[in-house]
Design an enzyme around this catalytic site. Sequence first.
Site, PDB file in Angstrom:
ATOM      1  N   SER A 191       6.234   7.307  13.176  1.00 45.90           N
ATOM      2  CA  SER A 191       6.173   6.015  12.506  1.00 45.90           C
ATOM      3  C   SER A 191       6.885   4.895  13.245  1.00 45.90           C
ATOM      4  O   SER A 191       7.715   5.113  14.118  1.00 45.90           O
ATOM      5  CB  SER A 191       6.777   6.201  11.128  1.00 45.90           C
ATOM      6  OG  SER A 191       7.283   5.005  10.646  1.00 45.90           O
ATOM      7  N   ARG A 235      -1.580  12.445   9.980  1.00 45.30           N
ATOM      8  CA  ARG A 235      -0.342  13.169  10.283  1.00 45.30           C
ATOM      9  C   ARG A 235      -0.210  14.384   9.409  1.00 45.30           C
ATOM     10  O   ARG A 235      -0.595  14.365   8.246  1.00 45.30           O
ATOM     11  CB  ARG A 235       0.869  12.258  10.038  1.00 45.30           C
ATOM     12  CG  ARG A 235       0.817  11.084  10.939  1.00 45.30           C
ATOM     13  CD  ARG A 235       2.159  10.429  11.140  1.00 45.30           C
ATOM     14  NE  ARG A 235       1.978   9.557  12.274  1.00 45.30           N
ATOM     15  CZ  ARG A 235       2.481   8.346  12.368  1.00 45.30           C
ATOM     16  NH1 ARG A 235       3.273   7.886  11.424  1.00 45.30           N
ATOM     17  NH2 ARG A 235       2.240   7.628  13.417  1.00 45.30           N
ATOM     18  N   ASP A 265       3.600  -1.060  11.551  1.00 46.55           N
ATOM     19  CA  ASP A 265       3.118   0.254  11.155  1.00 46.55           C
ATOM     20  C   ASP A 265       2.444   0.837  12.385  1.00 46.55           C
ATOM     21  O   ASP A 265       1.725   0.132  13.094  1.00 46.55           O
ATOM     22  CB  ASP A 265       2.101   0.128  10.017  1.00 46.55           C
ATOM     23  CG  ASP A 265       1.762   1.494   9.452  1.00 46.55           C
ATOM     24  OD1 ASP A 265       2.278   1.834   8.376  1.00 46.55           O
ATOM     25  OD2 ASP A 265       0.978   2.230  10.088  1.00 46.55           O
ATOM     26  N   ASP A 324       0.793  -1.233   0.000  1.00 43.97           N
ATOM     27  CA  ASP A 324       0.000   0.000   0.000  1.00 43.97           C
ATOM     28  C   ASP A 324       0.822   1.278   0.000  1.00 43.97           C
ATOM     29  O   ASP A 324       0.413   2.292  -0.539  1.00 43.97           O
ATOM     30  CB  ASP A 324      -0.938   0.018   1.228  1.00 43.97           C
ATOM     31  CG  ASP A 324      -0.194  -0.241   2.536  1.00 43.97           C
ATOM     32  OD1 ASP A 324       1.037  -0.393   2.503  1.00 43.97           O
ATOM     33  OD2 ASP A 324      -0.847  -0.309   3.597  1.00 43.97           O
ATOM     34  N   HIS A 325       2.027   1.241   0.579  1.00 41.16           N
ATOM     35  CA  HIS A 325       2.767   2.491   0.770  1.00 41.16           C
ATOM     36  C   HIS A 325       3.534   2.960  -0.466  1.00 41.16           C
ATOM     37  O   HIS A 325       3.930   4.111  -0.540  1.00 41.16           O
ATOM     38  CB  HIS A 325       3.764   2.345   1.922  1.00 41.16           C
ATOM     39  CG  HIS A 325       3.147   2.478   3.280  1.00 41.16           C
ATOM     40  ND1 HIS A 325       2.167   1.641   3.732  1.00 41.16           N
ATOM     41  CD2 HIS A 325       3.374   3.364   4.278  1.00 41.16           C
ATOM     42  CE1 HIS A 325       1.821   2.002   4.960  1.00 41.16           C
ATOM     43  NE2 HIS A 325       2.534   3.043   5.317  1.00 41.16           N
ATOM     44  N   ARG A 335       8.804   2.887  11.538  1.00 42.76           N
ATOM     45  CA  ARG A 335       9.896   2.481  10.633  1.00 42.76           C
ATOM     46  C   ARG A 335      11.216   2.295  11.379  1.00 42.76           C
ATOM     47  O   ARG A 335      11.751   3.208  11.980  1.00 42.76           O
ATOM     48  CB  ARG A 335      10.043   3.487   9.483  1.00 42.76           C
ATOM     49  CG  ARG A 335      10.335   4.892   9.907  1.00 42.76           C
ATOM     50  CD  ARG A 335      10.244   5.877   8.730  1.00 42.76           C
ATOM     51  NE  ARG A 335       8.859   6.206   8.458  1.00 42.76           N
ATOM     52  CZ  ARG A 335       8.408   7.404   8.099  1.00 42.76           C
ATOM     53  NH1 ARG A 335       9.246   8.401   7.921  1.00 42.76           N
ATOM     54  NH2 ARG A 335       7.132   7.617   7.878  1.00 42.76           N
TER      55      ARG A 335
END
Length: 754
Positions: free
Chosen positions: A643, A448, A160, A95-96, A645
Site C-alpha cells: 500500500s 491482494r 493509493d 470508499d475504504h 499508506r
Amino acid sequence: MAFDIEMIKKVYDNLDAKVNAARKVVNKPLTLTEKILYAHLWDGEASTAYERGKSYVDFAPDRVAMQDATAQMALLQFMQAGRPQVAVPSTVHCDHLIQAKEGADKDLATANNQNKEVYEFLSSVSNKYGIGFWKPGAGIIHQVVLENYAFPGGMMIGTDSHTVNAGGLGMVAIGVGGADACDVMAGLAWELKFPKLIGVKLTGKLSGWTSAKDVILKVAGILTVKGGTGAIVEYFGEGANSLSCTGKGTICNMGAEIGATTSIFGYDAKMADYLRGTGRADVAAMADKVAAHLTGDAEVYANPEQYFDQVIEINLSELEPHINGPFTPDLAWPLSKFAAAVKEAGWPAKLEVGLIGSCTNSSYEDITRAASIAQQAVDKNLVAKSEFTITPGSEQVRYTVERDGYLKIFENMGGVVLANACGPCIGQWARHGAEKQEKNSIITSFNRNFAKRADGNPNTHSFVASPEIVTAMAIAGDLTFNPATDTLTNSKGEQVKLDEPKGIELPIKGFAVEDAGYQAPAEDGSKVQVLVSETSDRLQLLEPFKAWEGTDLSGLKLLIKAKGKCTTDHISMAGPWLKFRGHLDNISNNMLIGAINFFNEKADSVKNQLTGEYGSVPATQRAYKAANIGSIVVGDENYGEGSSREHAAMEPRHLGVRAILVKSFARIHETNLKKQGMLALTFANPADYDKIQEDDTIDIIGLTSFAANKPLSIVLNHADGSKDEISVNHTYNEQQIEWFKAGGALNIIRASVK
Ligand code: MIC
Ligand code: SF4
C-alpha cells in the site's frame, strides 16, 4: 468538469512542442512513457535527457486523487501548507471505510453513521480548498477516476497504490503517500526517479475463459512482487489493441502488485470508445488530433529490445486462465496445473467464499462475463456451493448493471451485492466465524491476498483470479474444479459443463445513474470552517516532527528484526484499524504488529531491552520513547510492499524510531519514510542482516556529512561487548537530505509559508 476540459486542452496544446523537445535530447525514437514523462517536466520543455533508474526529476502532474483512508492524513498535512485552494484539480473518494456485512443499503447506512465525523471532515476540507468530493457509496476511487477524470497522455498522482488503474486509459498514474499529494496540491513539483522501462508485447487475442486479468496474473508470476520496482511497464502490440479499455485498466491496476511505478497502454480505438461511452466524446475528439503522441513510436514497438530495459512477450491466444496465491499475488498457477497444486500443497480444496468486483475488476464487461456464468447455474440446475459476493466499483456501474438485469442474475445464484466500496478487499469484512481462525479457502477477483488481509484470519488461504473464474469456482465450491474441462453434478444428478463466459464491453443502452454521489466544492471556500474536535479519537491535528539534532545517532535500541515478508499490512494493518487513519497517535498502536520477530518467530512480541521482558511492538517502542531512547527497525527484502499508506512511515516517526534498515525497499514506502524525516537505509552487503542481534545497541555514523551517493556506517554494539561495523546505503538526494534535517518535508513547506 469544465475545469478539467481546460486542463486537458492545455496538455494537448503543448504536447507537440514538448514531445519534439524530448525527441531532440533523447535522440532516438520514444516510448509512450517517455513522451508523457517529458511532457510533464516541471521545468517545461526538455533540455536534457535523463538517465533511467538514476536521475531524480521534478514533474508537474495534472491531477491528484485521494481515497478516504489516506486523504485524512494527506489533507491534515495540506491544511498546514497555508494555501487557500489546491493548485491542481483534486478529488476525494469515500470508499475504504465502508464495512461489508449485510449488503449495500444497510452497510452504507452503518458507515455513514459510524464514520460521520471523518466524512464531515473530508467533505468540509474538500469544500474549503476546492476539491471535488465523492460521497460514500459513489464508488471506489480508481473506477470513479477511470469513468470521469483519466485521460490519455495525462499524469496523475493518487494516495493509493492502485492509482495505476488509469494507465488503462493511457495516463501515467502513480500511487504516492499523502505527503507527496500535499506537495502537488500546494503547487510544488513532484519528484520521481526517472523510471526504467519494461515493455510487454501482447500478440494474439483472448478467447474462451481467458480474460485481461490473466495477463497481469501471468506477468506477476514472471516478474514477482518486486520485479517491477523502479520501472514503468508499457504494454503494446496487436494484442493490446484488442483488449477493452477497462480490461487494460485491470492489467494496470494489478501492476501495483509487481511493485511497478505504474503501467500504461497507448491510446487506441478501445479507449476512444470508452471515453465516448462515459460521456467524454469531447476528450476523445481532442485525443484523436494528437493521437501520434499518445502512443509509442513505431520503431520502438518494432524493435522493443533496443528501447526498453526488459521485454516480455505474451501471446494472448495461448494464455491460460490463471489463479494466483495463496498469501502472495505472484504465486501464479495456470488453471490446468492448479488442482494438482492445491492437492500437493494441502491447501483447503473446499471453497468457502467467492468474491467478485473491487477497483480492479468491476467493469461492465467483468460483470456481464461473470453473470453469463452465474446464469448457467440457474439454467443448468446447479446450486452454488460457496457463498458469493459482488462489489460494484461505482454507482454508475452498479446502477447500469442493475438496470440491465445482471445483479438479479447474481442474486438468483445466491449472491449478495455489497456497497460500491473496498469492503472485503481491505479487510472491511465482518466475516462470520473469522475469529475462529479456521483453515479455509476463498477466491477473489481483487488484487491482494496477503495473510489476514480480507478477514483478519491468518489461516484464510486467499487466491486471486478473474471474476468469471471466481464465479465458476463458487458454483463448484471446490478449488480443484477446472471449468474449462470438468463437469459438475446438478440437482437432477446430471453431469453438466459450464459454457465459456460471454460479455459486453460497454452497455448497449449506455451508462446511466440517478445520483452519482458527487459534491462540487464551494467557489470561494475561504469562509468554510474545518472542525477537528480535540477529544476526537478519529482525527487529530498534526504536530510538527522535531528537526534532526545535528549529530550522529548513538545508543539506539533494536526494536525489531523483522523476518520475511513485511508489507504495509504488516507494518500498519488496515481492517479494524482503518478507523484511526486520521489520528496518528491512536493508529500508532498498530505499528508493526503483523511483523514476525526474527528471534522468536512471533508476531507482536519483541524484547524490551530496558526490562528484558517481551511485549508488543508499539508498547515496547512507547517505553523507549518515554525513556528518550531512539530505536531502529531491521527488515528483509521489499520492505513496505503493497500500500501507499504513509501511516506505515509516520507511526515509527511519531513513536521515535529513527531508522529503518532493510535489504531492499518498495518504492512508495521508501519515499514516505524520507518525506517524514526518517532514515531509510539498505545493507550494502545484504548478508549483514545476519549480524544484527537481539540485544544490539546501534549507532549511525556519518550523518554530519550526510550526502548523496555516500554510504553511512552503522556500529552494532553487541551485548557481549563485541562490535560489528557495517556499511549501509541510501538513495537520498540533496533535497531529501534537507527533509531529513528539517525533521520532515512538511516542516520545509511550513517554514516557507510563515
Ligand atoms: C490497499 O489496497 O492496500 C489500499 C487499502 O487501497 C491501500 C491504501 C491504504 O492503505 O489506504 C493502497 O493500496 O495504497
Ligand atoms: Fe480498495 Fe482493494 Fe482497490 Fe485497494 S485494491 S483501492 S482496498 S478495492
